[in-house]
Design a protein around this motif. Structure first.
Motif, short mmCIF file in Angstrom:
data_model
loop_
_atom_site.label_atom_id
_atom_site.label_comp_id
_atom_site.label_asym_id
_atom_site.label_seq_id
_atom_site.Cartn_x
_atom_site.Cartn_y
_atom_site.Cartn_z
N ILE A 67 -3.33 -3.10 3.15
CA ILE A 67 -4.15 -1.99 2.63
C ILE A 67 -5.26 -1.68 3.63
CG2 ILE A 67 -5.65 -1.19 0.77
CD1 ILE A 67 -4.09 -3.11 -1.12
N LYS A 68 -6.02 -2.71 4.00
CA LYS A 68 -7.15 -2.51 4.89
C LYS A 68 -6.69 -2.20 6.33
CE LYS A 68 -11.71 -4.46 5.27
NZ LYS A 68 -12.52 -5.66 5.20
N GLY A 90 -7.83 1.04 -1.37
CA GLY A 90 -8.18 -0.27 -1.94
C GLY A 90 -7.06 -0.75 -2.85
N PRO A 91 -7.16 -2.00 -3.33
CA PRO A 91 -6.08 -2.59 -4.13
C PRO A 91 -5.77 -1.81 -5.42
CG PRO A 91 -7.68 -4.28 -3.50
CD PRO A 91 -8.23 -2.97 -3.04
N GLU A 92 -6.82 -1.31 -6.10
CA GLU A 92 -6.58 -0.57 -7.35
C GLU A 92 -5.89 0.76 -7.09
OE1 GLU A 92 -6.77 -1.45 -10.52
OE2 GLU A 92 -7.18 -3.41 -9.64
N THR A 93 -6.40 1.50 -6.08
CA THR A 93 -5.77 2.80 -5.77
C THR A 93 -4.35 2.59 -5.24
OG1 THR A 93 -7.13 2.80 -3.79
CG2 THR A 93 -7.68 4.42 -5.43
N ALA A 94 -4.14 1.51 -4.49
CA ALA A 94 -2.79 1.24 -3.99
C ALA A 94 -1.83 1.08 -5.16
CB ALA A 94 -2.78 -0.01 -3.12
N LYS A 95 -2.23 0.29 -6.15
CA LYS A 95 -1.39 0.08 -7.32
C LYS A 95 -1.14 1.40 -8.06
CE LYS A 95 -2.52 -3.84 -9.23
NZ LYS A 95 -3.48 -4.61 -10.06
N ASP A 96 -2.22 2.15 -8.30
CA ASP A 96 -2.10 3.42 -9.04
C ASP A 96 -1.21 4.41 -8.29
OD1 ASP A 96 -3.82 2.38 -10.88
OD2 ASP A 96 -5.56 3.56 -10.25
N GLU A 97 -1.41 4.51 -6.97
CA GLU A 97 -0.65 5.50 -6.19
C GLU A 97 0.83 5.11 -6.08
OE1 GLU A 97 -4.56 7.00 -3.69
OE2 GLU A 97 -3.02 5.90 -2.59
N ILE A 98 1.11 3.82 -5.92
CA ILE A 98 2.52 3.38 -5.89
C ILE A 98 3.18 3.72 -7.23
CG2 ILE A 98 4.04 1.35 -5.83
CD1 ILE A 98 1.99 0.14 -3.76
N THR A 126 0.83 -1.20 0.00
CA THR A 126 0.00 0.00 0.00
C THR A 126 0.87 1.25 0.00
OG1 THR A 126 -1.96 1.02 0.99
CG2 THR A 126 -0.25 0.29 2.52
N PHE A 127 0.27 2.34 -0.47
CA PHE A 127 0.96 3.63 -0.47
C PHE A 127 0.50 4.44 0.75
CE2 PHE A 127 0.97 8.17 -1.51
CZ PHE A 127 2.34 8.33 -1.60
#
Ligand code: GTP
Ligand code: MG
Length: 148
Positions: free
Chosen positions: A81-82, A119-127, A4-5
């Protein structure tokens, strides 16, 4: 492994809360795989918070995120993440439980000291937005303590 970011916002840095915040994630057992000091431009802050662009506080929020050094981090671990969001507490520090970072250390929503991917998608995008792949380090703890 899940990542997570997490970012310590300019108010958290200015208030000297870097070690306090890092310590809470570290003692929980999550692993720090990337960290850097960044002063984001306003355009970068707008990208980071793009999903909030229709909200009335968007401009002030982006001005604030770009107002000084931010500590950008990637934390890794099962459920990070959670559970990271749980460590952080509710968005509005008035509603965050005591024992959470915002509950213990912040007072108002516009100065809530820390960001965490939701969430998993935002974590990926933000990283991907904040780090290059080579900035992320894969390593194992050499001293066994239940953490991998
Ligand atoms: P982040 O981890 O920073 O993304 O916070 P969050 O996921 O808990 O909340 P959200 O993504 O909905 O909002 C992003 C940030 O906008 C919050 O952390 C607040 O700093 C700010 N914010 C959210 N709601 C309000 C509001 O009603 N008023 C103001 N002034 N700021 C708000
Ligand atoms: Mg958010």
């Amino acid at each position: 492994m899940e990542q997570t970011f997490i970012a310590i916002k300019p108010d958290g840095v200015q208030r000297g809360l870097i070690s306090e915040i890092v310590s809470r994630f570290e003692r929980k057992g999550f692993k720090l795989v990337a960290i850097k000091v960044v002063v984001p431009s306003k355009e970068f802050a707008q990208k980071h918070y793009h999903d909030l662009k229709e909200r009335p506080f968007f401009n002030g929020l982006c001005d604030f995120l770009s107002s000084g050094p931010v500590i950008a981090m990637v934390w890794e671990g099962e459920g990070v993440i959670k559970y990271g969001r749980k460590l952080i507490g509710a968005t509005d520090p008035q509603k965050s439980e005591p024992g959470t970072i915002r509950g213990d250390l912040a007072v108002v929503v516009g100065r809530n000291i820390i960001h965490g991917s939701d969430g998993p998608e935002t974590a990926k995008d933000e990283i991907n937005l904040w780090f290059k792949p080579e900035d992320l380090h894969q390593f194992r703890y050499l001293i066994k303590s239940g953490m991998s």
